[in-house]
Design an enzyme around this catalytic site. Structure first.
Site, short mmCIF file in Angstrom:
data_model
loop_
_atom_site.label_atom_id
_atom_site.label_comp_id
_atom_site.label_asym_id
_atom_site.label_seq_id
_atom_site.Cartn_x
_atom_site.Cartn_y
_atom_site.Cartn_z
CE LYS A 2 -13.87 -7.46 4.23
NZ LYS A 2 -13.23 -6.70 2.75
NE ARG A 52 -2.60 -6.81 -4.58
CZ ARG A 52 -3.56 -7.10 -3.31
NH1 ARG A 52 -3.00 -7.20 -2.34
NH2 ARG A 52 -4.72 -6.80 -3.52
CB SER A 77 -4.65 -6.35 4.52
OG SER A 77 -4.21 -4.98 3.83
CG HIS A 103 -1.88 -1.04 1.39
ND1 HIS A 103 -2.11 -1.69 2.16
CD2 HIS A 103 -3.12 -0.99 0.58
CE1 HIS A 103 -3.13 -2.53 2.14
NE2 HIS A 103 -3.83 -2.11 1.20
N1 COD Z 1 1.06 -3.86 -3.98
C1 COD Z 1 0.31 -2.98 -4.72
N2 COD Z 1 -1.03 -2.47 -4.32
C2 COD Z 1 -1.46 -3.00 -3.40
C3 COD Z 1 -1.07 -4.08 -2.65
C4 COD Z 1 0.19 -4.58 -2.81
N3 COD Z 1 0.87 -5.48 -2.24
N4 COD Z 1 -2.07 -4.61 -1.56
C5 COD Z 1 -3.03 -3.74 -2.06
N5 COD Z 1 -2.94 -2.85 -2.99
C6 COD Z 1 -3.86 -1.92 -3.48
C7 COD Z 1 -4.75 -2.31 -4.52
O1 COD Z 1 -4.84 -1.18 -5.39
C8 COD Z 1 -6.00 -2.28 -3.80
O2 COD Z 1 -6.93 -1.83 -4.70
C9 COD Z 1 -5.88 -1.21 -2.66
O3 COD Z 1 -4.42 -1.12 -2.57
C10 COD Z 1 -6.76 -1.42 -1.41
O4 COD Z 1 -6.51 -2.85 -0.97
P1 COD Z 1 -7.01 -2.95 0.34
O5 COD Z 1 -6.80 -4.75 0.43
O6 COD Z 1 -6.87 -2.35 1.53
O7 COD Z 1 -8.76 -2.84 -0.20
P2 COD Z 1 -9.77 -3.41 -0.60
O8 COD Z 1 -9.40 -4.17 -1.91
O9 COD Z 1 -10.46 -4.52 0.30
O10 COD Z 1 -10.66 -2.29 -0.84
C11 COD Z 1 -11.63 -2.05 -1.75
C12 COD Z 1 -12.31 -0.57 -1.91
C13 COD Z 1 -12.87 -0.22 -0.77
C14 COD Z 1 -11.03 0.21 -2.48
C15 COD Z 1 -13.31 -1.04 -3.10
O11 COD Z 1 -14.28 -2.03 -2.74
C16 COD Z 1 -14.08 0.32 -3.22
O12 COD Z 1 -13.35 1.20 -3.98
N6 COD Z 1 -15.14 0.39 -2.93
C17 COD Z 1 -16.13 1.59 -3.09
C18 COD Z 1 -17.43 1.34 -3.06
C19 COD Z 1 -17.87 1.74 -4.24
O13 COD Z 1 -17.88 2.67 -4.58
N7 COD Z 1 -18.46 0.58 -4.90
C20 COD Z 1 -18.71 0.60 -6.19
C21 COD Z 1 -17.58 0.45 -6.94
S1 COD Z 1 -17.76 0.25 -8.91
#
Ligand code: COD
Length: 160
Positions: A41, A90, A127, A17
């Site tokens: 969640k 990723r 995560s 991140h």
């Molecule tokens: N390397 C690079 N990037 C990474 C890594 C890594 N190791 N780990 C995570 N990431 C990046 C990714 O881009 C990921 O998208 C972002 O970090 C966030 O990751 P997480 O795991 O913390 O979060 P998620 O995937 O659970 O979160 C999802 C969101 C909350 C961002 C997503 O559901 C969202 O945008 N929701 C918005 C609600 C909405 O508007 N819905 C309609 C969608 S069209």
């Protein structure tokens, strides 16, 4: 002011991140790291705990601030004058999911998405995996910022 958002659950933030946040901060005038609040969640850390860790991790980046949001990301972006979403990719499975969301967001309000190829050093880092490995006694210290390592260790020692 060209402002972007790095949205995520950040439960907790990892070095993967942080790599994306740092790179986005070089491309935009301001980056908002936004923690998505999902009441259905239950995560390991509360929204406040996630935000506190993110504030500490990004304290060295002057054009980055931390916030949270609930509901549609496009609405949050419209209300906060944010022109783009910056995310990391990723894998092919990330790509399929992110492409669909990027297209939907663009359809809804014209919000643009910047998908950045991840740093391969963190390609396998998520995560959920850092939580699982910590819970089972493995060492992930090199994969997360120091404050996250400390808080994760505390959480799992509290739980026994
Ligand atoms: N390397 C690079 N990037 C990474 C890594 C890594 N190791 N780990 C995570 N990431 C990046 C990714 O881009 C990921 O998208 C972002 O970090 C966030 O990751 P997480 O795991 O913390 O979060 P998620 O995937 O659970 O979160 C999802 C969101 C909350 C961002 C997503 O559901 C969202 O945008 N929701 C918005 C609600 C909405 O508007 N819905 C309609 C969608 S069209």
């Amino acid at each position: 002011m060209r402002r972007a958002v790095c949205p995520g659950s950040y439960d907790p933030a990892t070095n993967g991140h942080l790599d994306i946040i740092e790179r986005a901060a070089k491309l935009f005038d301001e980056v908002v790291v936004a923690v998505g609040v999902n009441k259905s969640k239950k995560g390991l850390f509360t929204t406040e705990e996630r935000m506190d860790m993110l504030r500490e991790i990004t304290a060295k980046l002057p054009n980055v601030r931390v916030d949270s949001w609930q509901g549609l990301l496009v609405d949050y972006c419209r209300e906060n004058d944010i022109i783009a979403v910056a995310k990391g990719l990723r894998s092919v499975s990330d790509f399929d999911y992110e492409l669909q969301m990027a297209q939907m967001n663009r359809e809804l309000t014209g919000l643009e998405t910047l998908l950045m190829a991840n740093n391969p050093a963190y390609g396998f880092v998520s995560s959920s995996l850092v939580k699982e490995v910590t819970a089972l006694g493995g060492d992930i210290e090199h994969l997360v910022p120091p404050i996250v390592f400390k808080r994760l260790s505390e959480k799992y020692s509290e739980r026994g």
